[in-house]
Design an enzyme around this catalytic site. Sequence first.
Site, mmCIF file in Angstrom:
data_model
loop_
_atom_site.group_PDB
_atom_site.id
_atom_site.type_symbol
_atom_site.label_atom_id
_atom_site.label_comp_id
_atom_site.label_asym_id
_atom_site.label_seq_id
_atom_site.Cartn_x
_atom_site.Cartn_y
_atom_site.Cartn_z
ATOM 1 N N SER A 1 4.199 10.136 -7.477
ATOM 2 C CA SER A 1 3.879 10.375 -6.065
ATOM 3 C C SER A 1 4.288 11.797 -5.724
ATOM 4 O O SER A 1 5.054 12.425 -6.474
ATOM 5 C CB SER A 1 4.690 9.390 -5.218
ATOM 6 O OG SER A 1 4.741 9.790 -3.868
ATOM 7 N N THR B 1 -4.592 2.827 1.144
ATOM 8 C CA THR B 1 -4.418 1.497 0.547
ATOM 9 C C THR B 1 -3.481 0.713 1.458
ATOM 10 O O THR B 1 -2.942 1.258 2.433
ATOM 11 C CB THR B 1 -3.761 1.583 -0.850
ATOM 12 O OG1 THR B 1 -2.428 2.083 -0.681
ATOM 13 C CG2 THR B 1 -4.543 2.460 -1.805
ATOM 14 N N TYR C 1 12.445 4.901 -3.396
ATOM 15 C CA TYR C 1 11.091 5.228 -3.841
ATOM 16 C C TYR C 1 11.066 6.651 -4.412
ATOM 17 O O TYR C 1 10.598 6.881 -5.535
ATOM 18 C CB TYR C 1 10.147 5.106 -2.640
ATOM 19 C CG TYR C 1 8.684 5.288 -2.954
ATOM 20 C CD1 TYR C 1 7.934 4.242 -3.477
ATOM 21 C CD2 TYR C 1 8.039 6.496 -2.702
ATOM 22 C CE1 TYR C 1 6.577 4.399 -3.743
ATOM 23 C CE2 TYR C 1 6.688 6.661 -2.962
ATOM 24 C CZ TYR C 1 5.960 5.609 -3.487
ATOM 25 O OH TYR C 1 4.617 5.765 -3.754
ATOM 26 N N LYS D 1 10.296 7.859 -8.197
ATOM 27 C CA LYS D 1 9.122 8.682 -8.512
ATOM 28 C C LYS D 1 9.542 9.979 -9.205
ATOM 29 O O LYS D 1 8.824 10.484 -10.067
ATOM 30 C CB LYS D 1 8.313 8.969 -7.241
ATOM 31 C CG LYS D 1 7.692 7.708 -6.612
ATOM 32 C CD LYS D 1 6.787 6.963 -7.570
ATOM 33 C CE LYS D 1 6.031 5.813 -6.943
ATOM 34 N NZ LYS D 1 5.220 5.064 -7.887
#
Length: 312
Positions: A171, A219, A184, A188
Amino acid sequence: MNIGQALKEAGRVATGMARQVPVVGAVFDRNDRIDLNGKVVFVTGAARGIGAEIARQAIAKGACVALVGRTLGPLEKLAAELGDNAAAFKADVADYDALAEAAEATIERFGGIDVVVANAGIAPPPDTLLTIDPKEFERGIDIDLMGQWRTIRATLPSIVKRQGHVVVVSSIYAFFNGALNSPYAASKAAIEQLTRALRVELAHYGATAGVVYPGFIQTDMAEQTFAIDHIDEARKALPAMFTDPIPVEDIVRAIITGIERRSPRVAAPWWVLPMLQLRGVVTNLMDESMVHNAALSKAIERAESKKQHDRG
Ligand SMILES: NC(=O)c1ccc[n+]([C@@H]2O[C@H](COP(=O)([O-])OP(=O)(O)OC[C@H]3O[C@@H](n4cnc5c(N)ncnc54)[C@H](OP(=O)(O)O)[C@@H]3O)[C@@H](O)[C@H]2O)c1
């Protein structure tokens, strides 16, 4: 090393770097491009979002696709839509044995694995390090980092054997500041390191690995994250250019081209790649501007007090 060898090696390094230049880099393409027609692609998190679109576009190129995920129903539905070149396999990326079984079943069904896309991921609750539930923090790391590692390890023998390619979906958070998103961002960044090391370790087999750096993509993940009040507030404190999600088809077209070219880096939208190249400067500027951004500080403060209030 003599001068001749040193010059040859410098030439290879220069060609490798020239290959990274957008558009004109294609002139320097390797002669071992991957033609997806007839190849086998193993995708985790294939039921929805980026994973499902990778399956669709790979099938359109003539590949066979193993659709891997934690819930069989939607995977089987997608497999039925995609036809005989697709098969669904249940594996939670938290479970190494299940992934190894899915890899075995893929090899049995399609004869091997040429490309693995470690894509499955979750967005942990957007809290600060002070307020996040420690279990949620660790679950984020377990899926977003350890899940990618397990996926790679379970499929690597086949990738090595078939001189294939490993794609790891990271990401922009590999280098963006991860405020309100630290498990997160930490995952990543870690999987970027893991993939860079893997690419070097695979070189002597003729296999390759690359990292994908998506910005925000249309998404469920982005939609659900942006639906949270304090995230929406934090988002509005940043330039819209960086936070407006792009269509999933766009990032997946870039991923498919990246597989065909065995690219070490795939990025979209357009502004991600230059930022990646200038990250030393960009990350310093980003951190300082975020530290001094009053609207962002307010959003963080509100998120923390809401969490403390909810806990009672
Ligand atoms: N969307 C973005 O803006 C964005 C930006 C940068 C990077 N990414 C990365 O892109 C990847 C795909 O994200 P997305 O946007 O397509 O998300 P998504 O629409 O939420 O889909 C995530 C997929 O991962 C699967 N998954 C989640 N946990 C799993 C587990 N433990 N085991 C197996 N499968 C699991 C989900 O399965 P279920 O259907 O069973 O829930 C789902 O199919 C992620 O790694 C994400 O971090 C996304």
